[in-house]
Scaffold this active site. Sequence first.
Site, PDB file in Angstrom:
ATOM      1  N   HIS A  95     -51.632 -17.078  79.495  1.00 36.28           N
ATOM      2  CA  HIS A  95     -50.720 -16.211  78.968  1.00 36.28           C
ATOM      3  C   HIS A  95     -52.913 -16.319  78.576  1.00 36.28           C
ATOM      4  O   HIS A  95     -53.981 -16.296  78.351  1.00 36.28           O
ATOM      5  CB  HIS A  95     -50.114 -16.078  77.774  1.00 36.28           C
ATOM      6  N   HIS A  97     -53.047 -15.244  75.039  1.00 36.35           N
ATOM      7  CA  HIS A  97     -54.179 -16.011  73.737  1.00 36.35           C
ATOM      8  C   HIS A  97     -54.802 -16.267  73.480  1.00 36.35           C
ATOM      9  O   HIS A  97     -55.090 -17.470  74.555  1.00 36.35           O
ATOM     10  CB  HIS A  97     -52.480 -16.420  72.891  1.00 36.35           C
ATOM     11  N   ASP A  99     -55.263 -19.920  72.900  1.00 40.99           N
ATOM     12  CA  ASP A  99     -55.541 -21.403  72.689  1.00 40.99           C
ATOM     13  C   ASP A  99     -55.073 -21.373  74.514  1.00 40.99           C
ATOM     14  O   ASP A  99     -55.138 -22.875  75.108  1.00 40.99           O
ATOM     15  CB  ASP A  99     -53.818 -21.922  72.388  1.00 40.99           C
ATOM     16  N   HIS A 158     -42.810 -16.022  75.437  1.00 38.34           N
ATOM     17  CA  HIS A 158     -43.604 -16.192  74.259  1.00 38.34           C
ATOM     18  C   HIS A 158     -44.418 -14.316  74.189  1.00 38.34           C
ATOM     19  O   HIS A 158     -44.903 -14.108  73.520  1.00 38.34           O
ATOM     20  CB  HIS A 158     -44.216 -17.674  74.742  1.00 38.34           C
ATOM     21  N   ASN A 189     -44.589 -19.110  67.155  1.00 38.29           N
ATOM     22  CA  ASN A 189     -45.594 -17.839  66.957  1.00 38.29           C
ATOM     23  C   ASN A 189     -44.585 -16.915  68.062  1.00 38.29           C
ATOM     24  O   ASN A 189     -44.517 -17.041  68.996  1.00 38.29           O
ATOM     25  CB  ASN A 189     -46.952 -17.894  67.057  1.00 38.29           C
TER      26      ASN A 189
HETATM   27 ZN   LIG Z   1     -49.587 -21.232  72.401  1.00 37.83          ZN
END
Ligand SMILES: [Zn+2]
Length: 239
Positions: A95, A97, A99, A158, A189
């Site tokens: 995805h 993000h 990280d 998420h 998160n």
């Molecule tokens: Zn993550």
Amino acid sequence: MKRITLKSLFLLVNLSLFGQEECKLHIQHLTDNFYVYTTYKKLNEVMYPSNSMYLVTDSGVVLFDSPWESSQFQPLLDSIFAKHNKKVVLAIATHYHDDRTAAFDFLRRKGVKTYSSKLTYELCEKYNENKASFYFTNDTIFELGDYKFETFYPGEGHTKDNIVIWFNDFKILYGGCLVKSTDNITLGNVTDANIDEWPLSIEKLINKYPNRNFVIPGHFGWSSNLGLEHTLQLLMQKK
Ligand SMILES: [Zn+2]
């Protein structure tokens, strides 16, 4: 009583520095030629772990998601080369993000072919995250060396773009941040999450991949293969 001398104090300080340094990149063998690598980022003064994976093939190494912190980009490539004498040739983000994507510009400069879904690519562009060089528009099967794996988009969770990666020959589900660790007691998160759709996406995975030897979550421990069931439970508590 044990006396703490100046010398032992110095040793203690050194050990704690070493400990911090050491826990920034952690590589663990999963099965066959699969490895889970964990990198760490300091959030609110706490080192927060992020799990990613890599696969060693005859045709080079594939990264599933990126290290989180820039100080770990080169050390990861160096560690992989030192351990397997092979270069990273392919990287796939699950995805948008950071990280999952933080090293993608770095990896491209190193000659690694970077991929994500089209939706992830667009969200990276929108939120100014590192984009992949290539994107796929549908669920895609990749083949490298003797290995084959598929990307699958189960729906929102998420984030709206989260995909998983399935290794059918080994029954490994790489879940990324869509899947919570059984160590987690909260959903973490959820700023960009879709809490209503998330359970449906998890149920889709449970039905599509009923036999799961390994389930790798985006953060924290992965010794249990019950990450999907646990995520569903956390989502039900939230409702
Ligand atoms: Zn993550």
